[in-house]
Design an enzyme around this catalytic site. Sequence first.
Site, PDB file in Angstrom:
ATOM      1  N   TYR A 145    -117.134  10.810  -8.543  1.00 47.35           N
ATOM      2  CA  TYR A 145    -116.265   9.602  -8.075  1.00 47.35           C
ATOM      3  C   TYR A 145    -116.832   8.394  -8.648  1.00 47.35           C
ATOM      4  CZ  TYR A 145    -118.882   8.315  -4.077  1.00 47.35           C
ATOM      5  OH  TYR A 145    -119.911   7.934  -3.094  1.00 47.35           O
ATOM      6  N   LEU A 190    -128.856   6.199  -6.877  1.00 46.56           N
ATOM      7  CA  LEU A 190    -127.744   5.866  -7.682  1.00 46.56           C
ATOM      8  C   LEU A 190    -127.762   4.568  -8.313  1.00 46.56           C
ATOM      9  CD1 LEU A 190    -124.702   6.944  -8.114  1.00 46.56           C
ATOM     10  CD2 LEU A 190    -124.120   5.019  -6.728  1.00 46.56           C
TER      11      LEU A 190
HETATM   12  N1  PDD Z   1    -121.404   3.946  -2.545  1.00 44.75           N
HETATM   13  N2  PDD Z   1    -126.361   4.338  -3.606  1.00 44.75           N
HETATM   14  C1  PDD Z   1    -125.323   5.056  -3.098  1.00 44.75           C
HETATM   15  C2  PDD Z   1    -125.948   6.507  -2.556  1.00 44.75           C
HETATM   16  C3  PDD Z   1    -123.924   4.810  -2.918  1.00 44.75           C
HETATM   17  O1  PDD Z   1    -123.160   5.584  -2.233  1.00 44.75           O
HETATM   18  C4  PDD Z   1    -123.735   3.538  -3.388  1.00 44.75           C
HETATM   19  C5  PDD Z   1    -122.174   3.158  -3.271  1.00 44.75           C
HETATM   20  C6  PDD Z   1    -124.541   2.427  -4.126  1.00 44.75           C
HETATM   21  C7  PDD Z   1    -124.191   1.373  -4.366  1.00 44.75           C
HETATM   22  O2  PDD Z   1    -123.654   1.457  -5.844  1.00 44.75           O
HETATM   23  P1  PDD Z   1    -122.458   0.414  -6.459  1.00 44.75           P
HETATM   24  O3  PDD Z   1    -123.113  -0.997  -6.309  1.00 44.75           O
HETATM   25  O4  PDD Z   1    -122.153   0.739  -7.469  1.00 44.75           O
HETATM   26  O5  PDD Z   1    -121.103   0.467  -5.270  1.00 44.75           O
HETATM   27  C8  PDD Z   1    -125.810   3.025  -3.982  1.00 44.75           C
HETATM   28  C9  PDD Z   1    -119.758   3.634  -2.632  1.00 44.75           C
HETATM   29  C10 PDD Z   1    -119.296   2.254  -2.306  1.00 44.75           C
HETATM   30  C11 PDD Z   1    -119.210   4.676  -1.614  1.00 44.75           C
HETATM   31  O6  PDD Z   1    -119.673   5.847  -1.726  1.00 44.75           O
HETATM   32  O7  PDD Z   1    -118.617   4.241  -0.866  1.00 44.75           O
END
Ligand code: PDD
Length: 287
Positions: A32, A206
């Site tokens: 996703y 991530l």
């Molecule tokens: N999650 N690390 C993890 C484990 C995450 O689930 C997320 C974001 C991030 C930050 O990534 P980004 O800056 O690209 O949003 C880091 C999203 C927001 C979610 O699962 O809802």
Amino acid sequence: MSIVHLNGQNLPAEKACVPVLDRGFIFGDGVYEMIPVFGGRPFRLTEHLQRLENSLDEVRIPNPHTREKWAALIQTLIDENGDGDQSLYLQVTRGPAARDHALPENPAPTVFAMSNPLHPATTETLAQGIKAITLDDIRWARCHIKAISLLPNILLRQTALDAGAAEAILIRDGYATEGAASNLFVVFDEKPAGVLITPPKGPRLLPGITRDVILELAEAHGIDHREADIRHEDLARASEIWVTSSTKEILPVTTLDGEPVGDGKPGPVFRRMYALYQANKARLQAG
Ligand code: PDD
């Protein structure tokens, strides 16, 4: 009633149905993206689509659309849901198949997307900061893939909530890597000024898009920064700790494991970065 996208069709959420044998439902077999939308425009779309492609490649799901098709699909859904700030969720599963661990020969991936209003942190949260706790990272060894199978993340976040905290900061092999749903930044006071540190990309975390934006803003505005491992025990001497994500933006952690971080208030580097991030966003909202 919100309008969602399912396999080429936009329709009311209540009318969207997925077969029970979809491997997303049976196995959590899918990936996703979560894309913030400011002023009706998706933020960092190319980077989010690149990360989606990387996740699909890693788990061997064929990418069902070209970049152009993805961009058109996303923009139509945004437009159908109003032109304000939104969080656009995009999911691709391996699709329906007889239940078998082995990959189906001719998968027909399921594409689902929805958009919800984006709720940035309140003024109160930004003024006070949030509480976090450290927890052992119980996830798998390929955390750079944005997989929909989030059971460990859910349990970690809930353990934090049960302890009266808003986020869990995860520890693996003695190092703090990221949050349960966010990336991690730490400011250490060094002479002549504080240095902003975030763990390097790799399979333990991530590769957050917000993380990249922050590193770019730090670079552009002369904020001393570095990508380096952060030892668990060093968190106790941090003057600032932040967690970042597309939906939460940047949140200052002011209490960690029941102890104040720095002086227990959001720090000066956070306030500067927050202002830079908001200015960047306001430019986008204004078109
Ligand atoms: N999650 N690390 C993890 C484990 C995450 O689930 C997320 C974001 C991030 C930050 O990534 P980004 O800056 O690209 O949003 C880091 C999203 C927001 C979610 O699962 O809802």
